[in-house]
Design an enzyme around this catalytic site. Structure first.
Site, PDB file in Angstrom:
ATOM      1  N   ASP A   9      12.398  -4.715   5.316  1.00 55.03           N
ATOM      2  CA  ASP A   9      11.730  -3.634   4.395  1.00 55.03           C
ATOM      3  C   ASP A   9      11.359  -2.543   5.406  1.00 55.03           C
ATOM      4  OD1 ASP A   9      10.034  -2.701   2.319  1.00 55.03           O
ATOM      5  OD2 ASP A   9       8.345  -3.434   3.908  1.00 55.03           O
ATOM      6  N   ASP A  11       8.167   0.329   4.804  1.00 61.09           N
ATOM      7  CA  ASP A  11       6.993   0.580   4.699  1.00 61.09           C
ATOM      8  C   ASP A  11       6.362  -0.473   5.055  1.00 61.09           C
ATOM      9  OD1 ASP A  11       6.927   3.511   3.792  1.00 61.09           O
ATOM     10  OD2 ASP A  11       7.967   2.654   2.299  1.00 61.09           O
ATOM     11  N   ASP A 168       6.378  -7.100   5.050  1.00 64.85           N
ATOM     12  CA  ASP A 168       4.877  -7.220   5.207  1.00 64.85           C
ATOM     13  C   ASP A 168       3.965  -7.521   4.299  1.00 64.85           C
ATOM     14  OD1 ASP A 168       3.657  -4.192   4.695  1.00 64.85           O
ATOM     15  OD2 ASP A 168       5.691  -4.361   4.193  1.00 64.85           O
TER      16      ASP A 168
END
Length: 218
Positions: A9, A11, A168
């Site tokens: 991922d 961001d 995250d």
């Protein structure tokens, strides 16, 4: 080893861009007459920008500019900050090295528009690192739908069950699990104790904790 690929991922995982997304929303929405708090922006972490804008529009419609223009304003602000600050998360380059040592193929699967993904890759000098870069921005469904992760696996030529997703956010973790990928979640410290992260195969506090031994344990 079961794992043949690592899918990152972006961001909040590769770059510390979440504060930029929050700041951009707090700058762009109020002039449109939308009341928004920083907590509102935190609560939508991992959500695609067009869905954010649509949610605000439904709550408090405006007619001065199109929703597309509002999306562009937010993304442009984030791109500007990423280029200026190059906010790599601690351990990012080390984690990439570990994955390469383990012989994994590497991909990025992000909900962000390709313009921001490419700006990030350029800012962090990672142009030769990732074999595949996929954006979920134009897909019918964004995370937590698994489509962006399935697309990454397809582009790599690796079955999802042999991919490891690094995330995250809980929204992103759900997407990776739905794609049947192995998962490592590294939530921001403030969210790390939330019970829902137990669905991840592993939870770390930083990319610095990623090791070849850990990859071999999957």
């Amino acid at each position: 080893m079961m794992i043949e690929a690592a899918v990152f991922d972006m961001d909040g995982l590769m770059i510390d861009s979440q504060p930029y997304w929050q700041d951009a929303q707090l700058a762009v929405f109020p002039p449109l007459g939308v009341t928004i708090t920083r907590q509102d922006t935190i609560d939508t972490t991992g959500m695609r920008v067009d869905e954010l804008v649509q949610r605000c529009y439904e709550r408090s419609p405006w007619d001065s500019v199109s929703r597309e223009v509002v999306c562009d304003r937010i993304v442009d602000r984030v791109i500007e900050r990423v280029r200026a600050h190059k906010p790599a998360m601690p351990g990012l380059n080390q984690a990439i090295d570990v994955c390469q040592q383990a012989g994994l193929k590497l991909a990025v699967a992000s909900s962000s528009p390709m313009t921001l993904i490419q700006a990030t890759i350029d800012a962090l000098d990672l142009n030769d690192v990732f074999e595949v870069i996929v954006s979920g921005a134009q897909l019918r469904y964004s995370k937590p739908h698994p489509e962006v992760y399935l697309n990454a696996g397809d582009a790599l030529g690796v079955q999802p069950q042999r991919c490891l997703a690094l995330e995250d956010s809980f929204i992103g973790l759900l997407a990776a699990k739905a794609a049947q990928m192995k998962t490592i979640v590294i939530p921001e410290t403030a969210a790390a104790n939330q019970n829902h992260f137990v669905i991840a195969d592993r939870q770390l506090t930083s990319l610095q904790e990623l090791t070849v031994d850990l990859l071999n344990s999957f």
